[in-house]
Enzyme design. Structure first.
Site, PDB file in Angstrom:
ATOM      1  N   HIS A 307       0.954  -1.367  -0.075  1.00 48.16           N
ATOM      2  CA  HIS A 307       0.113  -0.054  -0.134  1.00 48.16           C
ATOM      3  C   HIS A 307       0.875   1.347  -0.150  1.00 48.16           C
ATOM      4  CE1 HIS A 307      -3.073   2.806   1.207  1.00 48.16           C
ATOM      5  NE2 HIS A 307      -4.026   2.008   0.572  1.00 48.16           N
ATOM      6  N   ASP A 364      -8.052  -4.406  -0.162  1.00 47.81           N
ATOM      7  CA  ASP A 364      -8.674  -5.006  -1.636  1.00 47.81           C
ATOM      8  C   ASP A 364      -8.400  -6.580  -1.707  1.00 47.81           C
ATOM      9  OD1 ASP A 364     -10.002  -2.562  -2.532  1.00 47.81           O
ATOM     10  OD2 ASP A 364      -7.849  -2.029  -3.487  1.00 47.81           O
TER      11      ASP A 364
END
Ligand code: ACO
Length: 428
Positions: A307, A364
């Protein structure tokens, strides 16, 4: 520490105030830079070092894995609140009282019908159109059916615009999926809660009653809460900048949907499942793909890992991993794709390459798995993200308008041709 930053350009020394946020974040206030330096600007592609606004809505600390909406930790909200409560809190600043929440719910329900003419617009789309494109277009089309601009000085007008979009948006979300599946376009039921109604509108078949599974409902509630805001990300910045021209709320949200669509932003959840599908089709050898992900001469990356902001762990992923395990167990889902996901997760968490680079599964990775287990088609995953992000977009738009922020208009450094003369076509 000094509260003044000094900048030297040539022999001139300039001073700029340093401002401090509520959580001690520091920023150099460069509002007067261009005027005081006779035209010097900053350049910061991707705005990695640029704060575009001051905001009271969301605080996140990527190093420490902290995410809070209006001061409330995401962990507490995901455990104790429902999506509508979180939406109210994000938009209006505080947890609602029972009375405020009831009114919010009732007002949203009263607005949960869209003009029937919208169906004609939806009909004109080919069945294979991507639902994000359809959703963005339909949201923009709402402007035509609700044309009055919002007077931001009127609390009532502001509130009415908000409950309108909160009511109509889930209908559009469900319709984009039903259109693809050839199902009749329905309206759900005003007897149901916000999230229950979303499920009913999406999954109800014309010939049978839809029963809501409480585990699925809880998981969706959590997923929507976890996606509800993430401060000045790409789509939120888009909503704020479009809204800063005083374009309406529907138009601003429609632009945000387009920004969210990209695979580097909301589209990543779709990319995760596509990757898992590709691994399955290739024989399901997860070790081969782990090796590819680590091979610097191979462009393949393990989608759903890493991320930009969270370099320790993604607090949302921690919460959703538990929900994913619960949904898969409780629904008794058997799916080779999900087995591949679990194998990859286990291997990556133990692998030195991933450990060294602090590459953990992000939100996700798990959201795609849950959506898949719920029976939501892959192309709808980013639409579900948009449904969750809606209150965040609204809150940010409202804040920007109430703060009377100026129109967003960055500058540039021109690198093109210097002055030259026009040649007639016959001389070129
Ligand atoms: N698979 C394999 N290696 C990776 C991955 C990955 N998913 N992510 C990062 N790395 C490696 C890089 O190759 C690099 O290695 P090096 O130091 O040996 O060169 C190192 O880890 C650091 O990577 P960066 O690209 O510098 O990290 P950055 O912060 O720029 O990227 C990003 C973050 C874009 C999320 C990246 O991790 C990635 O591409 N992940 C996969 C896509 C994804 O899941 N996106 C969704 C993000 S969540 C969201 O948007 C809601």
């Amino acid at each position: 520490m000094s509260d003044i930053a000094k900048l030297q350009i040539g022999n001139e020394l300039y001073e700029f105030p340093i401002i401090q946020g509520a959580e001690n974040e520091l920023a150099i206030d460069l509002k007067t830079l261009r005027a005081s330096t006779n035209g010097v600007i900053t350049i910061d592609p991707g705005f990695k070092n640029t704060g575009s606004c001051k905001s009271d809505i969301t605080f996140l600390d990527g190093e420490k894995g902290i995410l809070r909406y209006r001061g409330y930790p995401i962990e507490e909200l995901a455990e104790k609140a429902n999506f509508l409560e979180v939406a109210y809190t994000l938009i209006f600043g505080n947890l609602p009282t029972a009375e405020q929440l009831q009114k919010f719910d009732k007002d949203i329900k009263e607005n949960a019908v869209v003009d029937e003419e919208i169906k004609k617009i939806l009909e004109a789309f080919p069945k294979n159109a991507h639902p994000m494109g359809v959703l963005s277009s339909l949201t923009s089309a709402l402007t035509a059916f609700n044309p009055s601009s919002v007077n931001v000085d009127s609390e009532e007008e502001m509130y009415n615009a908000i409950v309108k979009i909160m009511g109509k948006f889930p209908v559009l979300v469900a319709w984009t999926m039903r259109k693809k599946q050839g199902l009749p376009l329905n309206y759900g039921s005003s007897k149901l809660g916000y999230v229950e109604n979303v499920l009913q509108m999406m999954f109800e078949k014309p010939n049978e009653e839809y029963t809501i599974n409480p585990i699925v409902k809880d998981a969706l509630d959590k997923l929507l809460i976890l996606h509800a805001d993430h401060e000045q990300n790409c789509s939120t910045s888009t909503v704020r900048i479009v809204g800063s021209s005083h374009a309406g709320l529907f138009a601003s949200i429609s632009a945000g949907i387009s920004a969210l669509w990209g695979p580097l932003h909301g589209g990543a959840n779709q990319a995760v499942l596509e990757m898992l599908e590709a691994i399955r089709k290739d024989g399901g050898d997860t070790k081969k793909y782990m090796a590819k992900a680590k091979d610097k001469s191979d462009s393949f990356r393990l989608m759903g890992f890493g991320h930009r902001v969270y370099k320790n762990f993604d607090p949302r992923a921690k919460i959703i991993k538990v929900a994913a395990d619960q949904v898969l167990t409780d629904l008794g889902v058997e799916d080779p794709i999900l087995d591949i996901a679990k194998e990859l997760e286990q291997e990556a968490l133990l692998d030195q390459y991933f450990v060294d680079r602090k590459l953990y599964p992000n939100v996700d990775f798990y959201s795609g798995i849950i959506y898949r287990a719920m029976g939501i088609p892959i192309e709808m995953f980013t639409v579900m993200f948009a449904l969750g992000r809606l209150p965040g977009w609204i809150a940010q738009w409202r804040e920007m308008r109430l703060n009377r922020e100026p129109i967003g208009r960055p500058r540039q450094i021109y690198t093109g041709q210097n002055l030259r003369s026009f040649n007639h076509l016959d001389k070129r």
